[in-house]
Design an enzyme around this catalytic site. Sequence first.
Site, PDB file in Angstrom:
ATOM      1  N   GLU A 174       0.822  -1.212   0.000  1.00 29.98           N
ATOM      2  CA  GLU A 174       0.000   0.000   0.000  1.00 29.98           C
ATOM      3  C   GLU A 174       0.857   1.263   0.000  1.00 29.98           C
ATOM      4  O   GLU A 174       0.352   2.364  -0.149  1.00 29.98           O
ATOM      5  CB  GLU A 174      -0.971  -0.006   1.199  1.00 29.98           C
ATOM      6  CG  GLU A 174      -0.337  -0.071   2.584  1.00 29.98           C
ATOM      7  CD  GLU A 174       0.029  -1.490   3.047  1.00 29.98           C
ATOM      8  OE1 GLU A 174       0.604  -2.265   2.251  1.00 29.98           O
ATOM      9  OE2 GLU A 174      -0.234  -1.808   4.228  1.00 29.98           O
ATOM     10  N   CYS A 279      16.229  -6.695   0.203  1.00 25.56           N
ATOM     11  CA  CYS A 279      16.362  -7.911   1.011  1.00 25.56           C
ATOM     12  C   CYS A 279      17.732  -8.547   0.802  1.00 25.56           C
ATOM     13  O   CYS A 279      18.162  -9.369   1.598  1.00 25.56           O
ATOM     14  CB  CYS A 279      15.275  -8.904   0.649  1.00 25.56           C
ATOM     15  SG  CYS A 279      15.422  -9.446  -1.049  1.00 25.56           S
TER      16      CYS A 279
HETATM   17  P1  NAD Z   1       5.848  -6.134   5.125  1.00 26.91           P
HETATM   18  O1  NAD Z   1       5.998  -7.501   5.670  1.00 26.91           O
HETATM   19  O2  NAD Z   1       5.509  -5.028   6.054  1.00 26.91           O
HETATM   20  O3  NAD Z   1       4.700  -6.112   3.991  1.00 26.91           O
HETATM   21  C1  NAD Z   1       4.662  -7.069   2.966  1.00 26.91           C
HETATM   22  C2  NAD Z   1       3.222  -7.274   2.538  1.00 26.91           C
HETATM   23  O4  NAD Z   1       2.469  -7.758   3.647  1.00 26.91           O
HETATM   24  C3  NAD Z   1       2.547  -5.985   2.071  1.00 26.91           C
HETATM   25  O5  NAD Z   1       1.768  -6.278   0.938  1.00 26.91           O
HETATM   26  C4  NAD Z   1       1.691  -5.579   3.265  1.00 26.91           C
HETATM   27  O6  NAD Z   1       0.517  -4.897   2.876  1.00 26.91           O
HETATM   28  C5  NAD Z   1       1.359  -6.900   3.915  1.00 26.91           C
HETATM   29  N1  NAD Z   1       1.215  -6.791   5.373  1.00 26.91           N
HETATM   30  C6  NAD Z   1       1.845  -5.917   6.203  1.00 26.91           C
HETATM   31  N2  NAD Z   1       1.466  -6.115   7.476  1.00 26.91           N
HETATM   32  C7  NAD Z   1       0.584  -7.142   7.461  1.00 26.91           C
HETATM   33  C8  NAD Z   1      -0.141  -7.822   8.486  1.00 26.91           C
HETATM   34  N3  NAD Z   1      -0.040  -7.485   9.770  1.00 26.91           N
HETATM   35  N4  NAD Z   1      -0.937  -8.839   8.118  1.00 26.91           N
HETATM   36  C9  NAD Z   1      -1.047  -9.205   6.833  1.00 26.91           C
HETATM   37  N5  NAD Z   1      -0.385  -8.590   5.823  1.00 26.91           N
HETATM   38  C10 NAD Z   1       0.429  -7.576   6.133  1.00 26.91           C
HETATM   39  O7  NAD Z   1       7.198  -5.820   4.309  1.00 26.91           O
HETATM   40  P2  NAD Z   1       7.646  -4.444   3.667  1.00 26.91           P
HETATM   41  O8  NAD Z   1       8.019  -3.492   4.748  1.00 26.91           O
HETATM   42  O9  NAD Z   1       6.671  -4.009   2.629  1.00 26.91           O
HETATM   43  O10 NAD Z   1       8.967  -4.921   2.885  1.00 26.91           O
HETATM   44  C11 NAD Z   1      10.220  -5.026   3.497  1.00 26.91           C
HETATM   45  C12 NAD Z   1      10.482  -6.430   3.985  1.00 26.91           C
HETATM   46  O11 NAD Z   1      10.377  -7.348   2.906  1.00 26.91           O
HETATM   47  C13 NAD Z   1      11.894  -6.598   4.511  1.00 26.91           C
HETATM   48  O12 NAD Z   1      11.842  -7.410   5.658  1.00 26.91           O
HETATM   49  C14 NAD Z   1      12.624  -7.319   3.384  1.00 26.91           C
HETATM   50  O13 NAD Z   1      13.728  -8.082   3.770  1.00 26.91           O
HETATM   51  C15 NAD Z   1      11.529  -8.184   2.860  1.00 26.91           C
HETATM   52  N6  NAD Z   1      11.815  -8.610   1.493  1.00 26.91           N
HETATM   53  C16 NAD Z   1      12.216  -9.900   1.318  1.00 26.91           C
HETATM   54  C17 NAD Z   1      12.542 -10.337   0.054  1.00 26.91           C
HETATM   55  C18 NAD Z   1      12.982 -11.744  -0.170  1.00 26.91           C
HETATM   56  O14 NAD Z   1      13.068 -12.137  -1.317  1.00 26.91           O
HETATM   57  N7  NAD Z   1      13.260 -12.524   0.847  1.00 26.91           N
HETATM   58  C19 NAD Z   1      12.443  -9.461  -1.042  1.00 26.91           C
HETATM   59  C20 NAD Z   1      12.001  -8.158  -0.814  1.00 26.91           C
HETATM   60  C21 NAD Z   1      11.691  -7.741   0.469  1.00 26.91           C
END
Ligand code: NAD
Length: 494
Positions: A174, A279
């Site tokens: 979002e 990441c």
């Molecule tokens: P996030 O976990 O906050 O959000 C990811 C998704 O989950 C979003 O679409 C969000 O709307 C949803 N979300 C958030 N809170 C939620 C909840 N309580 N319940 C259900 N859904 C929820 O991650 P972010 O801040 O958007 O991205 C950064 C993170 O992603 C970092 O930890 C990074 O390491 C990780 N990441 C990992 C990879 C990988 O390949 N391992 C790649 C890119 C990013």
Amino acid sequence: MKKIGHIIGGKAILSGAATPVFNPATGDQTGEVASGGVAEVDAAVATASAAFLAWSTITPARRAKVMFEMRRLMETRKDELADIISAEHGKTHSDALGEIARGQEVVEFASGIPHLLKGSFSAQVATGMDCYDQRQPLGVVAGITPFNFPAMVPLWMMPMALACGNAFILKPSERDPSTSNLLYDLWHEAGLPEGVLNVVHGGKAAVDAVLDHPGIAAVSFVGSTPIAQYVYARGCAAGKRVQALGGAKNHLVVMPDADLDQAADALMGAGYGSAGERCMAVSVAVPVGEMTADALIARLKPRVQALKIGPASDAAAEMGPLVTMAHRDKVAGCIAAGEGEGAELVVDGRGLKLQGYEKGFWLGGTLLDRVTTSMTVYKEEIFGPVLSVVRAPDYRTAVDMINANPFGNGTAIFTRDGDAARDFTQSVQVGMVGVNVPIPVPVGYHSFGGWKSSIFGSHGVYGPESVHFYTKLKTVTARWPTGIRGGAQFTFPS
Ligand code: NAD
């Protein structure tokens, strides 16, 4: 103000409460995105289910045509895509082009879907009997993606899921939602039939609706570890196939024989590129031996001080702002915690101010030396422009440290010693390993995935693993009447 709606059945829909969207460089609100829940996910599943049969039964070669066209459109519209990414994420234009290129690689790989879906065939498994297998699509599948790669991560999923014959529902972050809607437009222009791809925006309510919906067969998730764990558990409990990729703490080991200028340059790009919001960012440098550590710090300090930080409109900028003010403040808090716990603050980025961008979410590059594994700054992922140096007395201590870390996404070693490099690649408990390569993100025809708490589920994303994730195996054993009658057989066929 821009209003960003869901796309369901090809129509833009502005339902649900609106969430503000910001330009991180200026700090201004530039739009608002619709926030979906059960009703929007129900509608998306209904339209995707209706579109699935026709899409899954056309020839793979026709689906490949859409991929070829998508690749071409992405090429011609890449600057427009990059501008949209930068406007909501904050990354530099060249960095945005980089993620688009990595997404394009997956589209290219998906263009070979007729070959990738080929099954195996065994003639004459019994007299007059043949056996063959094929992979069939799952149905409606969904992807839930993070803010840090608004084009690349959705493109890790969509091309392969669609090429395999599935219908797809994307629930993007979002915080930078506009890129997904432009990607939808490109897919549509490339010839993807309406309803095969749908975009539902929102946060937890949309995610929960996806996880609970009985009409969704599989979920790909990329984001932070706590949410990945949650998505995996809830999705599996609802009977879905789930792959959930989580966070990371990536170490780069610098051996005493390494080319230290090369290692310092690599650490700059991997530590501070995209403001550390990757990441696969390197957040821990592990020089082996005190002399290596001192020499490395001497090279890093002036480089970090000279980092060019600015908005995407500044072509010389090497990194941009952080994604939100709350995240900026959290990272600044981690730096304070590191200092409080005894780390040596070699370069402090907290005072950065940019003229004309006073309200933006800026933080300068920060370098901490003499960090230990018990400090918060080591234990937290951070996800910002902060590089911690943890000095290791010897190679074995460095490897043991990485193996004891709960994350296992990426790591690298810089050395000229083949023995050390080989031992490292074999013994390190991490999914993606670089040898003199700081960010070892596999190319599109391999697969991406970490180990330990960086992934939940048994398949990596894109590449060959994704063919298995997005399809199910069917094996056919066939005999055509031969005129031989053996009568009824009651023993197990052998
Ligand atoms: P996030 O976990 O906050 O959000 C990811 C998704 O989950 C979003 O679409 C969000 O709307 C949803 N979300 C958030 N809170 C939620 C909840 N309580 N319940 C259900 N859904 C929820 O991650 P972010 O801040 O958007 O991205 C950064 C993170 O992603 C970092 O930890 C990074 O390491 C990780 N990441 C990992 C990879 C990988 O390949 N391992 C790649 C890119 C990013």
